[in-house]
Scaffold this motif. Sequence first.
Motif, PDB file in Angstrom:
ATOM      1  N   ASN A 180      52.155  31.024   5.944  1.00  0.00           N
ATOM      2  CA  ASN A 180      52.691  30.668   4.627  1.00  0.00           C
ATOM      3  C   ASN A 180      52.263  29.267   4.199  1.00  0.00           C
ATOM      4  OD1 ASN A 180      54.554  32.319   6.365  1.00  0.00           O
ATOM      5  ND2 ASN A 180      55.445  32.788   4.367  1.00  0.00           N
ATOM      6  N   ARG A 181      51.833  29.166   2.960  1.00  0.00           N
ATOM      7  CA  ARG A 181      51.530  27.873   2.346  1.00  0.00           C
ATOM      8  C   ARG A 181      52.352  27.764   1.066  1.00  0.00           C
ATOM      9  NH1 ARG A 181      46.766  25.361   4.182  1.00  0.00           N
ATOM     10  NH2 ARG A 181      45.652  26.606   5.734  1.00  0.00           N
ATOM     11  N   PHE A 182      52.927  26.596   0.845  1.00  0.00           N
ATOM     12  CA  PHE A 182      53.802  26.415  -0.307  1.00  0.00           C
ATOM     13  C   PHE A 182      53.390  25.169  -1.083  1.00  0.00           C
ATOM     14  CE2 PHE A 182      56.283  28.081   3.279  1.00  0.00           C
ATOM     15  CZ  PHE A 182      56.746  29.278   2.761  1.00  0.00           C
ATOM     16  N   HIS A 183      53.857  25.104  -2.301  1.00  0.00           N
ATOM     17  CA  HIS A 183      53.817  23.845  -3.033  1.00  0.00           C
ATOM     18  C   HIS A 183      54.995  23.830  -4.007  1.00  0.00           C
ATOM     19  CE1 HIS A 183      51.767  26.264  -6.179  1.00  0.00           C
ATOM     20  NE2 HIS A 183      52.322  25.395  -7.008  1.00  0.00           N
ATOM     21  N   CYS A 184      55.459  22.647  -4.317  1.00  0.00           N
ATOM     22  CA  CYS A 184      56.539  22.497  -5.286  1.00  0.00           C
ATOM     23  C   CYS A 184      56.377  21.152  -5.976  1.00  0.00           C
ATOM     24  CB  CYS A 184      57.910  22.607  -4.615  1.00  0.00           C
ATOM     25  SG  CYS A 184      58.281  21.281  -3.451  1.00  0.00           S
ATOM     26  N   PHE A 185      57.088  20.977  -7.071  1.00  0.00           N
ATOM     27  CA  PHE A 185      57.038  19.727  -7.821  1.00  0.00           C
ATOM     28  C   PHE A 185      58.431  19.107  -7.841  1.00  0.00           C
ATOM     29  CE2 PHE A 185      53.456  22.166  -9.341  1.00  0.00           C
ATOM     30  CZ  PHE A 185      52.440  21.220  -9.438  1.00  0.00           C
ATOM     31  N   LYS A 186      58.499  17.828  -7.527  1.00  0.00           N
ATOM     32  CA  LYS A 186      59.762  17.099  -7.519  1.00  0.00           C
ATOM     33  C   LYS A 186      59.605  15.825  -8.344  1.00  0.00           C
ATOM     34  CE  LYS A 186      62.152  19.701  -4.620  1.00  0.00           C
ATOM     35  NZ  LYS A 186      63.438  20.346  -4.981  1.00  0.00           N
ATOM     36  N   LYS A 187      60.639  15.531  -9.138  1.00  0.00           N
ATOM     37  CA  LYS A 187      60.605  14.340  -9.978  1.00  0.00           C
ATOM     38  C   LYS A 187      60.973  13.097  -9.166  1.00  0.00           C
ATOM     39  CE  LYS A 187      60.184  16.288 -14.207  1.00  0.00           C
ATOM     40  NZ  LYS A 187      59.096  16.004 -15.152  1.00  0.00           N
ATOM     41  N   SER A 188      60.127  12.080  -9.224  1.00  0.00           N
ATOM     42  CA  SER A 188      60.462  10.789  -8.623  1.00  0.00           C
ATOM     43  C   SER A 188      59.426   9.766  -9.053  1.00  0.00           C
ATOM     44  CB  SER A 188      60.512  10.870  -7.090  1.00  0.00           C
ATOM     45  OG  SER A 188      59.245  11.193  -6.566  1.00  0.00           O
ATOM     46  N   SER A 189      59.866   8.534  -9.191  1.00  0.00           N
ATOM     47  CA  SER A 189      58.983   7.416  -9.498  1.00  0.00           C
ATOM     48  C   SER A 189      59.613   6.163  -8.913  1.00  0.00           C
ATOM     49  CB  SER A 189      58.794   7.242 -11.012  1.00  0.00           C
ATOM     50  OG  SER A 189      58.054   8.316 -11.556  1.00  0.00           O
ATOM     51  N   PRO A 190      58.798   5.201  -8.490  1.00  0.00           N
ATOM     52  CA  PRO A 190      59.360   3.996  -7.857  1.00  0.00           C
ATOM     53  C   PRO A 190      60.070   3.090  -8.848  1.00  0.00           C
ATOM     54  CG  PRO A 190      56.983   3.792  -8.123  1.00  0.00           C
ATOM     55  CD  PRO A 190      57.328   5.194  -8.512  1.00  0.00           C
TER      56      PRO A 190
END
Length: 503
Positions: free
Chosen positions: A429-439
């Motif tokens: 299994n290979r996955f990807h996702c997007f998460k909001k974050s900024s320094p």
Amino acid sequence: MSVKNSVSEILYAKVFTNQHILENILSYLSDDFRKNLNVRLVNKSINNTFLRQIRRNHQKMKIEYAYNVEHSFTRSKGFIYINYRKIYTHDVVGYFIFLNTAVGVKVEKITTRRLWLLEEVFKRRLHDIIHSKLIGTNGTHIQSLINLEEICDGCVKCSTIAQKCIEYGPLRFSTLQTMTYSKNYKKLHVTDKLFEDIAEYCISKSKNKEECFKELDKTILSTISCDKLAIWVNESRVLPDEDTYPKFDHRHMPREVIDIILKKWNVKSLKLSMLHITNEQMCSVEWLQYDYFTRVRLNDPYWETKQSDLKFNHVEVSLSYSQDCVRGLGNLPPETEPPAGYDNFIPNIRRMFPTDQILMELTHWYFIACNNIEKKMSTILQVVTKEQHQKLSLDIQFFVNIGIVKKLNEGTYREELLGIASGYVLQENRFHCFKKSSPFSAEHGPEVFLDNKWIGRRFQVRDTVNRFNFNLDVYIKEKELKEEFNKELLQEYPNSFVGHFFA
């Protein structure tokens, strides 16, 4: 009219009557619509498309106060974030008025977070303008309203809208008392504080344990039902008589209150959210003076927790905003500073909320694991197998810093890549996702929280005899994978953990 002009007008008409082309043209502009308001003057077609995009982008709204957790005592309160973009407090009213009057926005879902930390006058005004400009008097379009009661502590406006939503909460006790109608909710949110308030209300209305439980039965009505119950647990609540240095920990909850809600509301699945801090910091302790209710905590020794006779489709666990629990799951005593006991977490979940499937998401932005992937994976395996589970599927999303996959050899002063912890088997299994974050830069927040792409691989532990299946899905930022590694180092360690992200 010349042929040339006629052709130009035909082409012009084709462009400005083609919705797809117009949206493609506008996609090249800044995604902050406030910087593009002058395009409304081009023509009616452009203006209509521009406003349509704003309406679409504001059907769901997240309104939150975010700050740098490393500078919590010097945090600025001059801005909030709306759909992950910074809006200064003096611009918020105008922003909402524009959405309401010029755009005609029809908001279906509003989620707020940590607005209780704002200045008193502003947060009250914010609460009222959310109702007047985004929800409307009749709440015709709103389907989901989450966490607005953290500002008002449960007002008439909010309890009225609760009747129209299919997702609502967390409920304050005052709102719960208005829910005498018949309704099935898709999702209801409650807190550990609500459980205390219910227990204390029932005690106040009774003279003994029997009367107390009769009052409890009258307080929780079966006319309300919900497909999913979300329970918010505050990790840093304090007792009224604690000194200057309180012991932050989970607090006891009245078990019978939880059980009757689960039964009478016909709950099918649950979500447990562990939160480092909320505005309900002070515990109610009156109910603890009586022996009417059983005291339970998710980090108590699991063998002391009575097995429920209920069964749920699945239990989700969110540690996205956790501090103690998320650390406790990756460490074992004596490494874990008090409070400890989080190795009891999963066994207690199965006793209080019996299920064959647990889905857990660890944090992607706060207390991310950054040291020794082999040790972390081994410790997590120790924690989740503390009890020999029977017939359980457990999935954990584990977000890590790139530094976790390597170590410095103190003898050679060269970097070495770590391998996979024993007991795990790499899956395809290979996955990807997007998460909001900024320094953050000290107390100054970013202009916008950006999507970061995370790449994941699955590592599995399976016990076929006991039908226990554990999937640990480890995620690393795609940007870090691209920037941190060279081919020579990966070739030198062909069986390294991180090498499987490139294979």
